[in-house]
Every structure is written in C-alpha cells, then in structure tokens.
Write an enzyme that holds these catalytic residues in place. Structure first.
Site, mmCIF file in Angstrom:
data_model
loop_
_atom_site.group_PDB
_atom_site.id
_atom_site.type_symbol
_atom_site.label_atom_id
_atom_site.label_comp_id
_atom_site.label_asym_id
_atom_site.label_seq_id
_atom_site.Cartn_x
_atom_site.Cartn_y
_atom_site.Cartn_z
ATOM 1 C CB ILE A 125 42.219 33.086 46.663
ATOM 2 C CG1 ILE A 125 42.036 34.358 47.491
ATOM 3 C CG2 ILE A 125 42.610 33.426 45.245
ATOM 4 C CD1 ILE A 125 41.829 34.133 48.961
ATOM 5 C CE1 TYR A 153 41.267 30.241 32.938
ATOM 6 C CE2 TYR A 153 43.579 30.676 32.447
ATOM 7 C CZ TYR A 153 42.613 30.019 33.187
ATOM 8 O OH TYR A 153 42.988 29.153 34.181
ATOM 9 C CE LYS A 174 49.909 37.169 47.659
ATOM 10 N NZ LYS A 174 49.761 35.700 47.908
ATOM 11 C CB SER A 220 37.540 26.734 34.059
ATOM 12 O OG SER A 220 38.433 25.654 34.299
ATOM 13 C CG ASP A 236 51.651 32.206 48.987
ATOM 14 O OD1 ASP A 236 50.848 32.582 48.109
ATOM 15 O OD2 ASP A 236 51.292 31.609 50.011
#
Ligand SMILES: NC(=O)c1ccc[n+]([C@@H]2O[C@H](COP(=O)([O-])OP(=O)(O)OC[C@H]3O[C@@H](n4cnc5c(N)ncnc54)[C@H](OP(=O)(O)O)[C@@H]3O)[C@@H](O)[C@H]2O)c1
Length: 333
Positions: free
Chosen positions: A16, A60, A99, A38, A179
């Site tokens: 996304i 991260y 979300k 990553s 989802d």
C-alpha cells in the site's frame, strides 16, 4: 504555499505504501519523503532505488533514530501497529498509522497515551474520510436531505488470490473485519454520529482461522441500525446506502472513489433518483496533506486516536459476537 514541508519516513516496503501512500507523500504540497526502512537492508535499498527514495535503512529502529525525520507512515501488518507506533512516538516522531490502528481498543488507547506523553500526533489512515464524496454525503446528512437517518447499509468485499497474504494470518491481525469491515464500521458511526451500544455478527471462518467473511449489525442507543458485510474471498463490491425517512443516499464506490469524477444517488422511491456528481480526488494525498498541516501548524486532529479506539470498541464487540455464534454483545464504553 506552506512555509515548509514535513519530512517523512516510511516503515516497511509494503504494497500500500508503494502503490498509494508513497506517491501521495510525493504529491503532497507540504510533505517530503526522506527515507524508507525494511527489516531487510537489501530489500530496503532495492525499494528505495526503484521508487527514487533518497535513503533506506535496514531496520525500523535505524529510521526512528534519524534526527531529520519528523513523521512516519506505518503500513505494517496490523499486529505490529502498536509496537512500532509506540516506538515511533518515543522517538519523537508524528505517526500516520494504517487502519485498523491496532488489534483492539485497549491497544489504541495505550498508543494514544504514549503519543500524548511524547507530544506527537497519531492518526489512523482511513483515507476515504478525505474524499469529496464522503464530505458531500456527510453534509447532505447534516442538512437533513435523507430525513432522519435510521439505517446505514454498507459492504466491502474483494477476493484475495494469494494464500500467503497477511490478511489470512491470524497472528498478524488478519481477517475481513480487520481489513475491510473496519471501513463499514467507521463509515456507519461517522454518518450516524454516535457510538453503537450493541453488536451482532456471524462469520465464515477460513481454514487459517481468520474471518474470510463477516456480516455484522450495530445497534445505536436511539434504535438506529447499521448493517454491513465484508469479505476477503468474494467478488469486489464497495457500497453504502444511508437510509433516512425521506431518501436514501447510495454509492457503489464507497471507500475507493478514486480520482475520476463519480456519481452517487439520492433515491426517492417512486419519485426516482437524483444523481449527485462529485469531483474525483486522490484521497491518500488529501489525507497526507491534512495530517502534515496539523503537524506543521500544531492543530488538533479531527480524527484523533480516541476515535480509532471507538471504532475498535465496535469491532471488538463484533468479533466477540461472531465467536459466540452470533450472540449479541454490548459495545464497551
Ligand atoms: N488504507 C488503505 O487503502 C490500505 C490498503 C491496503 C492495506 N492497508 C493497511 O496497510 C497495512 C499493510 O498492508 P499491505 O497490504 O500493504 O501489506 P504488505 O504488502 O504485506 O506489507 C507489509 C510490510 O510489513 C513488513 N513486515 C514486517 N513484519 C512482517 C511480517 N511478520 N510479515 C509480513 N510483513 C511484515 C514488510 O516490510 P519489510 O519486509 O520491508 O520490513 C511488508 O512489506 C495493513 O495494516 C493494511 O490494513 C491499507
């Protein structure tokens, strides 16, 4: 023009991010994309090179340690939102998190508390709220065009082809309600303008243990009802119907209305239907610009983490009901 641009880092090489939010950060007038991180340094480097991102990090943590990054976008599997949003807040970064904000309402509240302690902003990335269609529908409801709204119907289904997708993994917070059903819950609460008191749901549980399909009902204190269905193994559908005493507002492009002009309908029974044309827009870009503006101008968010916690309270109750074979469950206050 904004006086300066917010400097963003992206946590993970998610799909996304690649297809929607990274392009949105790039296009946003008040934002600048600085780096991606990553778990795998080589994957991060490749991703950064392909997408022309100035820097990449092999963890991260390393991105969170970068002093020049002011905000992070977190598109991790749902089970990791809490951990990395908390670490980001503790590193002084503002957070736009995918979300659903977390696995349950308690996690959302914990994340909100840490963000507040560290004086950073935290928002759940429900992009559809920024699309002009959503704004127009909310305005029509406010003006009373459908009359008194007593019912909201919504659907969000699509068919996943890859069985190794994070959405099929219970340990990563997968499932249709997590989802896509979360959009239906969010939309219903926003249009009705209050919190549900009771939830009922039936699920079709898939072989991996997640809800492949779920049908839910939310009951509000004044008797208003919201009904929705969501699924990971069904034909693509995304619609809402906001049903009032005078008219129903209907769209077949509820959550991803897109950048082209679109039409939703005001249905008035035998009197026919009135088309409402809405300009298209990149809802991801509008979300990024809104969030960056709130950070740069230190304005309060219209959708704070407490709002995400309220959404999750309804989702928590829907899952409790689905696991109890449809027994209605109270939505915690
Ligand atoms: N708003 C929207 O329109 C929208 C649309 C789709 C998804 N989403 C949300 O965005 C989030 C990511 O979804 P996605 O479809 O983009 O996921 P995805 O492509 O599978 O990406 C998830 C990323 O998380 C990282 N990751 C860290 N630990 C992982 C683990 N144990 N298993 C798998 N990946 C792991 C990986 O990046 P590295 O290997 O690089 O670390 C991976 O690329 C979810 O919360 C989802 O609900 C939102």
């Amino acid at each position: 023009m904004p006086s300066r641009k917010l400097r963003w880092g992206v946590i993970s090489t998610s799909n996304i991010g690649r297809v929607a939010v990274i392009p949105a950060i790039r296009a946003a007038k008040n934002s600048e994309l600085v780096a991606v991180a990553s778990r795998d340094a080589e994957k991060g480097r490749d991703f950064a090179q392909r997408l022309n991102i100035p820097r990449s990090y092999g963890s991260y943590e390393a991105l969170l340690a970068a002093q020049d990054i002011e905000a992070v976008y977190i598109p991790l599997p749902n089970s990791l939102h809490r951990e990395w949003a908390i670490k980001a807040a503790q590193s002084g970064k503002h957070i736009l998190c995918e979300k659903p904000l977390a696995l349950n309402a308690a996690e959302c509240l914990e994340m909100e508390a840490v963000a507040q302690e560290n004086h950073v902003k935290l928002m759940e990335a429900f992009m559809y709220r920024f699309h002009p269609q959503t704004q127009v529908v909310l305005e029509l409801v406010k003006q009373g065009v459908p009359g008194k709204v007593h019912l909201v119907h919504s659907s969000f289904t699509f068919r996943l082809t890859r069985t190794d997708n994070i959405r099929f993994k219970p340990e990563l917070g997968g499932g249709a309600l997590m989802d896509v059903g979360c959009y239906c819950v969010n939309f219903s609460r926003m249009v009705i303008g209050s919190e549900p008191v009771e939830a009922q749901a039936y699920a079709r549980w898939g072989s991996t243990g997640v809800d492949d399909q779920l049908v839910g009902t939310l009951r509000f204190a004044d008797g208003t009802l919201a009904q929705f269905d969501c699924g990971l193994t069904l034909e693509r559908r995304e619609s809402f119907e906001v049903v009032g005493t005078e008219a129903a507002l209907y769209s077949s492009q509820a959550f991803l209305p897109g950048t082209e002009e679109l039409t939703f309908f005001e249905r008035r029974g035998r009197k026919g239907e009135i088309p409402h044309k809405v300009q298209g827009a990149d809802e991801y870009q509008l979300m990024v610009e809104y969030f960056a503006d709130c950070v740069l101008e230190d304005k309060p968010l219209r959708f704070p983490a407490s709002e995400a916690a309220a959404n999750m309270r309804a989702i928590d109750a829907l899952y409790r009901s689905a696991r109890a074979d449809g027994k209605p469950q109270p939505v915690q206050r």
